[in-house]
Design an enzyme around this catalytic site. Structure first.
Site, PDB file in Angstrom:
ATOM      1  N   ASN A   1       3.665  68.055  64.652  1.00  0.00           N
ATOM      2  CA  ASN A   1       3.340  67.110  63.540  1.00  0.00           C
ATOM      3  C   ASN A   1       2.864  67.842  62.421  1.00  0.00           C
ATOM      4  O   ASN A   1       2.414  66.650  60.969  1.00  0.00           O
ATOM      5  CB  ASN A   1       2.756  65.714  63.906  1.00  0.00           C
ATOM      6  CG  ASN A   1       0.554  65.925  63.820  1.00  0.00           C
ATOM      7  OD1 ASN A   1       0.942  67.395  63.349  1.00  0.00           O
ATOM      8  ND2 ASN A   1       0.183  65.902  64.519  1.00  0.00           N
ATOM      9  N   ASP A   2       3.141  68.462  61.902  1.00  0.00           N
ATOM     10  CA  ASP A   2       2.212  69.534  60.576  1.00  0.00           C
ATOM     11  C   ASP A   2       3.280  69.400  60.400  1.00  0.00           C
ATOM     12  O   ASP A   2       3.046  70.731  58.630  1.00  0.00           O
ATOM     13  CB  ASP A   2       1.705  70.552  60.509  1.00  0.00           C
ATOM     14  CG  ASP A   2       0.092  69.624  60.982  1.00  0.00           C
ATOM     15  OD1 ASP A   2      -0.542  68.856  60.900  1.00  0.00           O
ATOM     16  OD2 ASP A   2      -0.718  70.460  61.828  1.00  0.00           O
TER      17      ASP A   2
ATOM     18  N   ASP B   1       3.139  57.976  62.603  1.00  0.00           N
ATOM     19  CA  ASP B   1       1.508  59.514  61.729  1.00  0.00           C
ATOM     20  C   ASP B   1       2.203  59.070  60.194  1.00  0.00           C
ATOM     21  O   ASP B   1       3.253  59.219  59.700  1.00  0.00           O
ATOM     22  CB  ASP B   1       1.873  61.104  61.988  1.00  0.00           C
ATOM     23  CG  ASP B   1       2.544  61.175  63.641  1.00  0.00           C
ATOM     24  OD1 ASP B   1       1.041  61.628  64.094  1.00  0.00           O
ATOM     25  OD2 ASP B   1       3.390  61.373  64.016  1.00  0.00           O
TER      26      ASP B   1
ATOM     27  N   TRP C   1      11.290  61.561  64.033  1.00  0.00           N
ATOM     28  CA  TRP C   1      10.524  61.478  65.991  1.00  0.00           C
ATOM     29  C   TRP C   1      10.731  60.172  66.017  1.00  0.00           C
ATOM     30  O   TRP C   1      10.481  58.901  65.718  1.00  0.00           O
ATOM     31  CB  TRP C   1       8.704  61.931  65.186  1.00  0.00           C
ATOM     32  CG  TRP C   1       7.696  62.099  66.309  1.00  0.00           C
ATOM     33  CD1 TRP C   1       6.854  60.819  65.980  1.00  0.00           C
ATOM     34  CD2 TRP C   1       7.752  62.714  67.032  1.00  0.00           C
ATOM     35  NE1 TRP C   1       6.043  61.241  67.283  1.00  0.00           N
ATOM     36  CE2 TRP C   1       6.376  62.878  68.204  1.00  0.00           C
ATOM     37  CE3 TRP C   1       8.514  63.774  67.616  1.00  0.00           C
ATOM     38  CZ2 TRP C   1       6.259  63.403  68.657  1.00  0.00           C
ATOM     39  CZ3 TRP C   1       7.916  64.496  68.749  1.00  0.00           C
ATOM     40  CH2 TRP C   1       6.271  64.032  69.411  1.00  0.00           C
TER      41      TRP C   1
ATOM     42  N   ASP D   1      10.625  58.721  58.091  1.00  0.00           N
ATOM     43  CA  ASP D   1      10.262  58.247  56.341  1.00  0.00           C
ATOM     44  C   ASP D   1      10.795  58.020  55.721  1.00  0.00           C
ATOM     45  O   ASP D   1      12.264  57.729  55.324  1.00  0.00           O
ATOM     46  CB  ASP D   1       9.772  60.272  56.251  1.00  0.00           C
ATOM     47  CG  ASP D   1       8.476  60.932  57.032  1.00  0.00           C
ATOM     48  OD1 ASP D   1       7.639  60.517  57.583  1.00  0.00           O
ATOM     49  OD2 ASP D   1       8.485  61.718  57.012  1.00  0.00           O
TER      50      ASP D   1
END
Lengths: 169, 391
Positions: free
Chosen positions: A143-144, A71, A96, A115
């Site tokens: 995922n937010d 994502d 993740w 990330d």
């Protein structure tokens, strides 16, 4: 009866919504909760890519096989690669984790979507999906959330990698 | 005369008139002006709306824009820092509060979280209270922060990933404290001094606020939602102590916090057998108009995994009885919807990634206007608050 133009506009709009819901706000949960709690994503995700029908062997394409659970902005398009952060950014220690099938050898791999943090959003090569996403009060699969909070440089999200951890059992 | 002058360019015409027709100068020349700064009336119009912009592609630069829904005029804005979420407004207050995050070097450096108080008439930042630098950073949900209905306390949800709530006394301008809320997140006010949170096990946690602002965890409900169909973080408040929670599949569960206990109220579905292929979706997918008990829901055709997809239609329900009254096609897909709280309500929508605010007549669905060129990633819509009628 919805017109063809309306359908096209709707598809484009949905794409934008999915991108924005993920962009820089993406859960990278797993390491923090311990490897045993990591949810391995179903292999079917490898085939359920976004509307981009690109090359599964091209790391700059959202269809690249490793990105089945990714994502955000692809670091490959931002000065890094699938397994490296762009210059001057800091990898998040929290990830993740997904399981993706490599079409070239037919094996399933555990992929860590760390990330890269500490600079504003790269903004290129957005790649996303919401399958299996839970509300943020169930953070292990949400995922937010912005998981750059595990870094020294703070929460600024730049882009996402897809690092091979090993062959899935 | 005018006809014979038409081939002449406008600048030439102006010069000619100035030279040849001094009589036309009888109107007083424009006086030298003094630059000033606009102010707003202290009482906000209920058709004014704040359009929050989480500014995803440049997150240190979050904003909120104040728009007049009647004229479409851009009235002013607030600059609100990293991962901007919401404004905390009350109908009576002369100021509003904005919890924000800043880095000392823009996108890096020391993090400072602060609740800044803004004057409603001038929109200038005034006093501020520095809070623990742990506020939730993520998608801008309504439950990420809340002010008590009387404006006394600001409540800020923290996620580090340990979960807690910071309480700020907005009158005393000080932090009351940070209170752990293990296993539960987000803040939904119930009356003046209570709220509830959503917990990872699909239960709800009641929390009470003491007169001095200290929090006490109260009862926790049983698990209310199935594992595969959780309640979203996008509920709608329908009364001071009642909320509607939505599951991914479109179940509605009313939560009643009146009487000191959390109770499950009316439960119903947004869809029936004929509309089972439709889902509610978006960032702010529903709005409620108290005076008419109307619920407005952003609906799209889709299945699992589409809970963030934009609505292509807005469906109107009577929330008292859980019955759909109307389906309306939207002029443009939308991820957020809001309704003004007055007696001639406006319905507002935005679509994340599109720079337009669309204004509709909430009663008829007629599209009234589009306000364009707004921001980057329009997120949560907040109509100017109006004291809700007693129910």
């Amino acid at each position: 009866m919805i017109s063809r133009v309306d359908r096209l506009a709707e598809r484009v709009a949905r794409g934008v919504a999915r991108k924005l819901s993920r962009r820089g706000l993406v859960a990278r949960i797993g390491a923090l909760f311990g490897a045993s709690a990591m949810p391995l994503l179903p292999v079917s995700r490898a085939n359920a890519m976004t509307s981009k029908s690109g090359d599964a062997s091209d790391p700059t394409s959202c269809s690249y096989w490793r990105y089945c659970g990714i994502d955000g902005f692809l670091c490959t398009c931002c000065g890094g690669s699938a397994s490296s952060c762009p210059p001057g950014t800091e990898p998040s220690p929290i990830t993740w984790v997904g399981t993706c099938r490599n079409p070239e050898d037919g094996l399933n791999y555990v992929i860590s979507y760390n990330d890269c943090c500490g600079k504003s959003a790269c903004g290129r090569c957005e790649c996303y999906r919401n399958e299996g996403d839970t509300p943020v009060y169930q953070p292990q699969q949400a995922n937010d959330l912005d998981w750059c909070l595990g870094t020294r440089s703070g929460v600024a999200y730049n882009c996402s990698t897809a690092v091979v951890l090993g062959v899935a059992e | 005369m005018a006809r014979s002058l038409t081939p002449v360019s406008l600048p030439a015409l102006a010069i000619g008139l100035a030279l040849l027709c001094p009589a036309h100068g009888q109107a007083a020349p424009i006086e030298p002006e003094e630059l000033r700064t606009e102010t707003l009336p202290a009482a906000w119009n209920p058709h004014w709306i704040w359009v929050n912009d989480v500014s995803f592609s440049r997150m240190p630069d979050g904003r909120a824009y104040l728009i007049d829904g009647d004229s479409g005029r851009f009235l002013g804005m607030v600059s609100a820092g990293y991962s901007h979420t919401l404004l905390q407004m009350t109908p009576a207050g002369a100021e509003f509060a904005v919890p924000s995050t800043y880095y000392s070097r823009g996108s890096r450096g020391e993090r400072t979280d602060v609740v800044t108080l803004y004057d409603k008439a001038t929109l200038t930042p005034g006093e501020e209270v520095v809070i623990p630098p742990r506020r939730y950073i993520g998608a801008p949900f309504v439950g990420a922060m809340a002010a008590t209905d009387d404006g006394r306390f600001s409540l800020i949800y923290n996620f580090t990933p340990e979960q807690s709530v910071t309480v700020v006394d907005l009158v005393a301008r000080k932090v009351v404290g940070e209170f752990p809320t293990p296993g539960c997140g987000l803040i939904y006010p119930l009356g003046p001094r209570r709220f509830f949170m959503q917990c990872a096990d699909s239960s709800l946690q009641a929390v009470s606020i003491a007169p001095d602002g200290r929090l006490t965890l109260g009862e926790r409900t049983a698990k209310l939602f199935a594992d595969g169909d959780p309640a979203t973080e996008k509920p709608v408040r329908i009364a001071p102590d009642r909320w509607l929670l939505f599951t991914y599949s479109g179940e509605i569960h009313e939560v009643d916090g009146g009487g000191g206990q959390l109770k499950a109220g009316l439960a119903w579905r947004l869809t029936d057998a004929a509309t089972s292929g439709w889902r509610i979706g978006g960032l702010q997918p529903a709005a409620f108009h108290t005076r008419t008990n109307r619920l407005f829901a952003l609906m799209h055709r889709g299945g699992d995994g589409t809970h963030k997809d934009p609505g292509t239609e807005v469906w109107v329900y009577d929330a008292r009885i859980g019955r759909r009254l109307e389906r309306r096609k939207l002029a443009a897909p939308a991820t957020s919807v809001a309704v003004s709280s007055d007696e001639q309500p406006l319905l507002f929508t935005v679509m994340a990634g599109v720079r337009d605010l669309v204004v509709y007549d909430a009663a008829t669905g007629a599209k009234l206007r589009v306000v364009d060129q707004l921001g980057d990633a329009l997120s949560y819509l907040q109509p100017a608050p109006l004291a809700e009628p007693t129910r």
